[in-house]
Design an enzyme around this catalytic site. Structure first.
Site, PDB file in Angstrom:
ATOM      1  N   GLU A 221       0.801  -1.240   0.091  1.00  0.00           N
ATOM      2  CA  GLU A 221      -0.178  -0.110   0.018  1.00  0.00           C
ATOM      3  C   GLU A 221       0.680   1.319  -0.083  1.00  0.00           C
ATOM      4  OE1 GLU A 221      -2.006   2.707   3.563  1.00  0.00           O
ATOM      5  OE2 GLU A 221      -2.328   0.352   3.654  1.00  0.00           O
TER       6      GLU A 221
ATOM      7  N   LYS B  27     -10.301  -3.238   8.838  1.00  0.00           N
ATOM      8  CA  LYS B  27      -8.993  -2.716   9.325  1.00  0.00           C
ATOM      9  C   LYS B  27      -9.451  -1.899  10.491  1.00  0.00           C
ATOM     10  CE  LYS B  27      -6.061   1.465   8.338  1.00  0.00           C
ATOM     11  NZ  LYS B  27      -5.544   2.442   7.202  1.00  0.00           N
TER      12      LYS B  27
END
Length: 211
Positions: free
Chosen positions: A37, A126
């Site tokens: 990411e 998350k």
């Protein structure tokens, strides 16, 4: 490789610049990471994502973090990104990402946000920031989530506290400051990358064998 088979360990490269992303990306791929990411508040993140996607996108899930708008989803898709990680729960952003086939990991911190994210199509949750969502809290919320929900802790995760979060039901992590910080040497980055993934695998294996 199907999305569900990716090792659920997201390498977060916040602050990375295009000129270093391929060398550090290679270290991650060689170490076994399968999700990378680049947060959208990094310097020229789309350029870094495009380079990483072209080089490693066949085998590794490349994309962006800190995604907060539908427009950003379009920008990430345009450069080959297939991973959308967000700091919050925004159903419109999740749905937009799923419409273009991205793997979605939105941020949540309450049962309400977690269920909204899943209803919108999130592939994983998350829990962020993990510093404000200790293992006991995640364990409690996990009891009301659908069976099989991939729960990840992100924010302040280190090789020292992974076991506590995994005992609470986390099966994945986002690794930020404990992995990469701007200005880190290649040697230190390689050490961090290898230490963290080895710790994760060592904790995961026994649980998988007992399942």
């Amino acid at each position: 490789m199907s999305e569900s088979s990716y090792l659920p360990l997201v390498a977060i490269l916040r602050g990375i610049q295009p000129h270093e992303c391929l060398s550090l990306g290679r270290i991650l791929v060689d170490a076994g990471y399968q999700m990378i990411e680049v947060p959208m508040n990094s310097p020229t993140p789309l350029a870094s994502i495009e380079l990483l996607a072209k080089e490693f996108g066949q085998d590794v899930l490349i994309g962006a973090g800190t995604v907060t708008s539908v427009e950003q989803v379009k920008q990430i898709t345009a450069v080959g990104g297939k991973l959308m990680v967000a700091p919050n729960t925004n159903a419109d952003v999740i749905r937009a990402a799923k419409q273009v086939g991205m793997y979605c990991m939105p941020g949540c911190i309450t049962p309400t946000e977690a269920l909204i994210a899943l209803d919108a199509g999130a592939d994983a949750l998350k829990f962020f920031p993990a510093e404000l969502t200790p293992p006991a809290v995640i364990k409690a919320i996990n009891t009301i989530l659908p069976a099989g929900t991939l729960v990840c802790a992100v924010g302040g995760v280190t090789s020292h506290n992974m076991a506590d979060y995994m005992a609470a039901g986390c099966r994945g992590f986002g690794l930020g400051g404990s992995l990469y910080q701007p200005g880190i040497s290649v040697e230190a980055f390689k050490h961090n990358a290898e230490t963290l993934i080895k710790r994760f695998i060592s904790l995961s294996q026994p649980q998988e064998n007992q399942a």
